[in-house]
Design a protein around this motif. Structure first.
Motif, PDB file in Angstrom:
ATOM      1  N   LEU A  25       0.901  -1.194   0.054  1.00  0.00           N
ATOM      2  CA  LEU A  25       0.053  -0.018  -0.155  1.00  0.00           C
ATOM      3  C   LEU A  25       0.868   0.987   0.042  1.00  0.00           C
ATOM      4  O   LEU A  25       1.696   1.392   0.842  1.00  0.00           O
ATOM      5  N   LEU A  26       0.703   2.039  -0.900  1.00  0.00           N
ATOM      6  CA  LEU A  26       1.317   3.474  -0.998  1.00  0.00           C
ATOM      7  C   LEU A  26       0.320   4.867  -0.832  1.00  0.00           C
ATOM      8  O   LEU A  26      -0.752   4.459  -1.676  1.00  0.00           O
ATOM      9  N   GLY A  27       0.335   5.240   0.373  1.00  0.00           N
ATOM     10  CA  GLY A  27      -0.428   6.266   0.652  1.00  0.00           C
ATOM     11  C   GLY A  27       0.133   7.643   0.641  1.00  0.00           C
ATOM     12  O   GLY A  27       0.976   7.904   1.404  1.00  0.00           O
ATOM     13  N   GLY A  28      -0.248   8.570  -0.415  1.00  0.00           N
ATOM     14  CA  GLY A  28       0.054   9.795  -0.166  1.00  0.00           C
ATOM     15  C   GLY A  28      -0.156  10.589  -1.585  1.00  0.00           C
ATOM     16  O   GLY A  28      -0.250   9.763  -2.557  1.00  0.00           O
ATOM     17  N   SER A  29       0.295  11.735  -1.762  1.00  0.00           N
ATOM     18  CA  SER A  29       0.006  12.734  -2.917  1.00  0.00           C
ATOM     19  C   SER A  29       1.542  12.453  -3.867  1.00  0.00           C
ATOM     20  O   SER A  29       1.089  13.050  -4.956  1.00  0.00           O
ATOM     21  N   HIS A  30       2.322  11.978  -3.524  1.00  0.00           N
ATOM     22  CA  HIS A  30       3.502  12.165  -4.515  1.00  0.00           C
ATOM     23  C   HIS A  30       4.182  10.498  -4.758  1.00  0.00           C
ATOM     24  O   HIS A  30       5.145  10.104  -3.958  1.00  0.00           O
ATOM     25  N   GLN A  31       3.350  10.001  -5.550  1.00  0.00           N
ATOM     26  CA  GLN A  31       3.874   8.443  -5.948  1.00  0.00           C
ATOM     27  C   GLN A  31       5.204   8.213  -6.186  1.00  0.00           C
ATOM     28  O   GLN A  31       5.615   7.418  -5.675  1.00  0.00           O
ATOM     29  N   PRO A  32       5.744   8.948  -7.019  1.00  0.00           N
ATOM     30  CA  PRO A  32       7.233   8.602  -7.289  1.00  0.00           C
ATOM     31  C   PRO A  32       8.305   8.614  -6.132  1.00  0.00           C
ATOM     32  O   PRO A  32       8.996   7.581  -5.728  1.00  0.00           O
ATOM     33  N   THR A  33       7.884   9.697  -5.255  1.00  0.00           N
ATOM     34  CA  THR A  33       8.674   9.444  -3.992  1.00  0.00           C
ATOM     35  C   THR A  33       8.367   8.278  -2.989  1.00  0.00           C
ATOM     36  O   THR A  33       9.142   7.725  -2.598  1.00  0.00           O
ATOM     37  N   PHE A  55      -2.623   2.424  -4.651  1.00  0.00           N
ATOM     38  CA  PHE A  55      -2.127   3.500  -4.495  1.00  0.00           C
ATOM     39  C   PHE A  55      -3.367   4.190  -3.572  1.00  0.00           C
ATOM     40  O   PHE A  55      -4.683   3.842  -4.180  1.00  0.00           O
ATOM     41  N   ILE A  56      -3.377   5.107  -2.586  1.00  0.00           N
ATOM     42  CA  ILE A  56      -4.255   5.531  -2.167  1.00  0.00           C
ATOM     43  C   ILE A  56      -4.077   7.105  -1.819  1.00  0.00           C
ATOM     44  O   ILE A  56      -2.777   7.477  -1.542  1.00  0.00           O
TER      45      ILE A  56
END
Length: 102
Positions: A25-33, A55-56
């Motif tokens: 799970l990747l949660g945040g506004s800057h997916q590449p980071t 992604f969320i």
């Protein structure tokens, strides 16, 4: 000054993976980071496999996810008023986790 280093490690990264294709799970506004945190994350016994990434948005609640749904979660830190509930759900849904500064 922005710091993107992990603030909290919920469990050791050396714990064994339970799936051939780990759910992340990747949660945040800057997916590449967020994706960069996966660099070097161990594969199971060196065998090839794909990460199953979901992604969320950093505003989305974690309450709808089932217990132990993810092998790893990398999420941006919530505001202080939401931190307690957020961390409770994060430790419930992910076997390992990182909370980063947004």
């Amino acid at each position: 000054m922005s710091c993107s280093r992990p603030l909290i490690r919920l469990s050791p990264f050396t714990s064994p993976l339970t799936h051939r294709n780990p759910r992340i799970l990747l949660g945040g506004s800057h997916q590449p980071t967020l994706l960069r945190y996966l660099d070097g994350w161990p594969r199971r016994n060196g065998k090839p496999g794909a990460f199953l990434i979901e992604f969320i948005d950093h505003h989305q609640s974690l309450s709808s996810f089932a217990n132990d749904r993810f092998d790893l979660a990398v999420v941006q830190s919530p505001g202080a008023e939401k931190a307690e509930e957020f961390i409770r759900h994060l430790t419930r849904i992910a076997r390992q986790g990182l909370i980063t500064r947004g």
